[in-house]
Design an enzyme around this catalytic site. Structure first.
Site, PDB file in Angstrom:
ATOM      1  N   SER A   8       0.834  -1.206   0.000  1.00 30.56           N
ATOM      2  CA  SER A   8       0.000   0.000   0.000  1.00 30.56           C
ATOM      3  C   SER A   8       0.865   1.251   0.000  1.00 30.56           C
ATOM      4  O   SER A   8       1.618   1.506   0.949  1.00 30.56           O
ATOM      5  CB  SER A   8      -0.917   0.026   1.217  1.00 30.56           C
ATOM      6  OG  SER A   8      -1.502   1.316   1.313  1.00 30.56           O
ATOM      7  N   HIS A  33      -1.094  -1.196  -4.369  1.00 25.88           N
ATOM      8  CA  HIS A  33      -2.375  -0.797  -3.765  1.00 25.88           C
ATOM      9  C   HIS A  33      -2.388   0.709  -3.500  1.00 25.88           C
ATOM     10  O   HIS A  33      -1.455   1.264  -2.914  1.00 25.88           O
ATOM     11  CB  HIS A  33      -2.544  -1.569  -2.450  1.00 25.88           C
ATOM     12  CG  HIS A  33      -3.886  -1.442  -1.809  1.00 25.88           C
ATOM     13  ND1 HIS A  33      -4.985  -2.180  -2.210  1.00 25.88           N
ATOM     14  CD2 HIS A  33      -4.316  -0.681  -0.772  1.00 25.88           C
ATOM     15  CE1 HIS A  33      -6.025  -1.879  -1.443  1.00 25.88           C
ATOM     16  NE2 HIS A  33      -5.653  -0.956  -0.557  1.00 25.88           N
ATOM     17  N   ASP A  35      -4.668   3.784  -1.881  1.00 25.44           N
ATOM     18  CA  ASP A  35      -5.783   4.086  -0.976  1.00 25.44           C
ATOM     19  C   ASP A  35      -6.255   5.521  -1.161  1.00 25.44           C
ATOM     20  O   ASP A  35      -5.545   6.463  -0.789  1.00 25.44           O
ATOM     21  CB  ASP A  35      -5.333   3.887   0.477  1.00 25.44           C
ATOM     22  CG  ASP A  35      -5.152   2.424   0.817  1.00 25.44           C
ATOM     23  OD1 ASP A  35      -6.132   1.670   0.702  1.00 25.44           O
ATOM     24  OD2 ASP A  35      -4.026   2.027   1.177  1.00 25.44           O
ATOM     25  N   MET A  37      -8.882   8.341  -0.079  1.00 29.13           N
ATOM     26  CA  MET A  37      -9.800   8.666   1.036  1.00 29.13           C
ATOM     27  C   MET A  37     -10.309  10.087   0.892  1.00 29.13           C
ATOM     28  O   MET A  37      -9.534  10.999   0.569  1.00 29.13           O
ATOM     29  CB  MET A  37      -9.056   8.558   2.362  1.00 29.13           C
ATOM     30  CG  MET A  37      -8.401   7.221   2.596  1.00 29.13           C
ATOM     31  SD  MET A  37      -7.511   7.243   4.160  1.00 29.13           S
ATOM     32  CE  MET A  37      -6.777   5.603   4.110  1.00 29.13           C
ATOM     33  N   HIS A  66      -8.198   1.410  -4.279  1.00 27.34           N
ATOM     34  CA  HIS A  66      -9.200   1.180  -3.222  1.00 27.34           C
ATOM     35  C   HIS A  66      -9.848   2.516  -2.886  1.00 27.34           C
ATOM     36  O   HIS A  66      -9.231   3.367  -2.247  1.00 27.34           O
ATOM     37  CB  HIS A  66      -8.463   0.574  -2.015  1.00 27.34           C
ATOM     38  CG  HIS A  66      -9.293   0.356  -0.800  1.00 27.34           C
ATOM     39  ND1 HIS A  66      -8.740   0.113   0.445  1.00 27.34           N
ATOM     40  CD2 HIS A  66     -10.640   0.326  -0.612  1.00 27.34           C
ATOM     41  CE1 HIS A  66      -9.704  -0.056   1.336  1.00 27.34           C
ATOM     42  NE2 HIS A  66     -10.861   0.087   0.728  1.00 27.34           N
ATOM     43  N   MET A  68     -12.067   4.752  -0.878  1.00 27.95           N
ATOM     44  CA  MET A  68     -12.792   4.946   0.383  1.00 27.95           C
ATOM     45  C   MET A  68     -13.459   6.307   0.300  1.00 27.95           C
ATOM     46  O   MET A  68     -13.100   7.259   0.993  1.00 27.95           O
ATOM     47  CB  MET A  68     -11.818   4.855   1.562  1.00 27.95           C
ATOM     48  CG  MET A  68     -11.385   3.419   1.822  1.00 27.95           C
ATOM     49  SD  MET A  68      -9.897   3.303   2.829  1.00 27.95           S
ATOM     50  CE  MET A  68      -8.672   3.415   1.531  1.00 27.95           C
ATOM     51  N   MET A 137     -11.963  -5.883   4.636  1.00 30.55           N
ATOM     52  CA  MET A 137     -11.186  -5.008   5.522  1.00 30.55           C
ATOM     53  C   MET A 137     -10.955  -5.719   6.857  1.00 30.55           C
ATOM     54  O   MET A 137     -11.903  -6.149   7.513  1.00 30.55           O
ATOM     55  CB  MET A 137     -11.926  -3.683   5.768  1.00 30.55           C
ATOM     56  CG  MET A 137     -11.997  -2.757   4.570  1.00 30.55           C
ATOM     57  SD  MET A 137     -10.408  -2.387   3.791  1.00 30.55           S
ATOM     58  CE  MET A 137      -9.517  -1.614   5.150  1.00 30.55           C
ATOM     59  N   ASP A 175      -7.159  -6.540   3.672  1.00 27.68           N
ATOM     60  CA  ASP A 175      -6.474  -5.247   3.828  1.00 27.68           C
ATOM     61  C   ASP A 175      -6.530  -4.763   5.273  1.00 27.68           C
ATOM     62  O   ASP A 175      -7.605  -4.529   5.820  1.00 27.68           O
ATOM     63  CB  ASP A 175      -7.181  -4.234   2.898  1.00 27.68           C
ATOM     64  CG  ASP A 175      -6.514  -2.876   2.846  1.00 27.68           C
ATOM     65  OD1 ASP A 175      -5.450  -2.688   3.466  1.00 27.68           O
ATOM     66  OD2 ASP A 175      -7.071  -1.994   2.155  1.00 27.68           O
TER      67      ASP A 175
HETATM   68  C1  DX5 Z   1      -6.625   1.451   5.401  1.00 29.57           C
HETATM   69  C2  DX5 Z   1      -6.130   1.144   4.014  1.00 29.57           C
HETATM   70  C3  DX5 Z   1      -5.041   0.168   3.965  1.00 29.57           C
HETATM   71  C4  DX5 Z   1      -3.771   0.583   4.675  1.00 29.57           C
HETATM   72  C5  DX5 Z   1      -3.128  -0.663   5.189  1.00 29.57           C
HETATM   73  O1  DX5 Z   1      -7.812   2.165   5.317  1.00 29.57           O
HETATM   74  O2  DX5 Z   1      -7.182   0.637   3.208  1.00 29.57           O
HETATM   75  O3  DX5 Z   1      -4.750  -0.239   2.634  1.00 29.57           O
HETATM   76  O4  DX5 Z   1      -2.870   1.273   3.841  1.00 29.57           O
HETATM   77  O5  DX5 Z   1      -2.062  -0.316   5.988  1.00 29.57           O
HETATM   78  P1  DX5 Z   1      -1.410  -1.358   7.010  1.00 29.57           P
HETATM   79  O6  DX5 Z   1      -0.884  -2.496   6.194  1.00 29.57           O
HETATM   80  O7  DX5 Z   1      -0.352  -0.537   7.661  1.00 29.57           O
HETATM   81  O8  DX5 Z   1      -2.487  -1.805   7.964  1.00 29.57           O
HETATM   82 ZN    ZN Z   2      -6.631  -0.207   1.193  1.00 29.12          ZN
END
Ligand code: DX5
Ligand code: ZN
Length: 216
Positions: A8, A33, A35, A37, A66, A68, A137, A175
């Site tokens: 990620s 990956h 993320d 947000m 991903h 969010m 998740m 994840d």
């Molecule tokens: C959290 C993200 C994850 C995050 C995982 O909302 O979707 O992808 O980056 O990070 P770690 O591996 O540190 O839990």
């Molecule tokens: Zn993620």
């Protein structure tokens, strides 16, 4: 079954995004990956299109985005245009997940859906034919560096059974809170792919750590 790891980029050093993406590109990781947000669906804001572009330029690996964000149907196709190979939306974030998944596939990308820890896997049963991937998740979405929620293992097993019965080619990705210490049980529960952020980027040797997680 082939194991997939998706580091990620949320845990990368954004001052050295090109360097960190190239590290993932030459590593054993198959996916990258991303993320995204929005500060509404989750209590945090990460990054959007301008950050995706240099990542896309620095790797030929599969870009696993991903989202969010609320109302993902408003932006999902722009992520495909920006180079996403796989776009995952949240089940809880849209009134019509099926329409959004169809639109992502029609745009030429793979379509995935993610469920938060409190959302049961059963809600996805009728959507399976539209799903290239389900992202389970194993932490509350919003932040890297949290601890793995062990109840996720039962959800992975239940989902594996559901997918096998339905006979679709849907992959399971997991994840949150995954490292070389627990990746083995996640894969053994039925995951095809694991995301790892802090475990990779906080390691002394991130590239070697990716190999350790894959072979856990
Ligand atoms: C959290 C993200 C994850 C995050 C995982 O909302 O979707 O992808 O980056 O990070 P770690 O591996 O540190 O839990
Ligand atoms: Zn993620």
């Amino acid at each position: 079954m082939q194991r997939i790891i998706a580091p990620s980029m949320l845990s990368a050093d954004f001052g050295h995004l090109d360097r960190d993406t190239r590290m993932v590109d030459r590593s054993a990781a198959q996916w990258v990956h991303i993320d995204v947000m929005d500060g509404v669906f989750v209590p945090n804001i990460s990054f959007g299109f301008p950050v995706l572009a240099p990542i896309r330029r620095a790797t030929t690996k599969l870009l696993d985005v991903h989202l969010m964000i609320v109302e993902p149907e408003k932006y999902a196709l722009r992520f495909v245009e920006a180079g996403a190979d796989l776009v995952t939306i949240h089940y809880e974030a849209t009134a019509d997940p099926a329409a959004c998944l169809r639109a992502i596939r029609a745009a030429g990308a793979r379509a995935g859906i993610s469920i938060k820890p409190a959302t049961p896997v059963g809600v996805l049963r009728d959507l399976l034919p539209l799903l290239d991937l389900v992202l389970v998740m194993s932490v509350e979405p919003g932040f890297g560096g949290q601890s793995f929620i062990p109840e996720a293992l039962d959800k992975i097993r239940e989902l594996r059974t559901m997918i096998d019965r339905a006979g679709t080619a849907t992959l399971i990705e997991v994840d949150g809170g995954i490292s070389a210490r627990n990746a083995r049980e996640v894969f053994e529960a039925g995951a095809d792919a694991v995301v790892a952020g802090s475990a990779v980027f906080k390691a002394a040797d991130p590239e070697a750590e990716i190999g350790r997680i894959l072979n856990a």
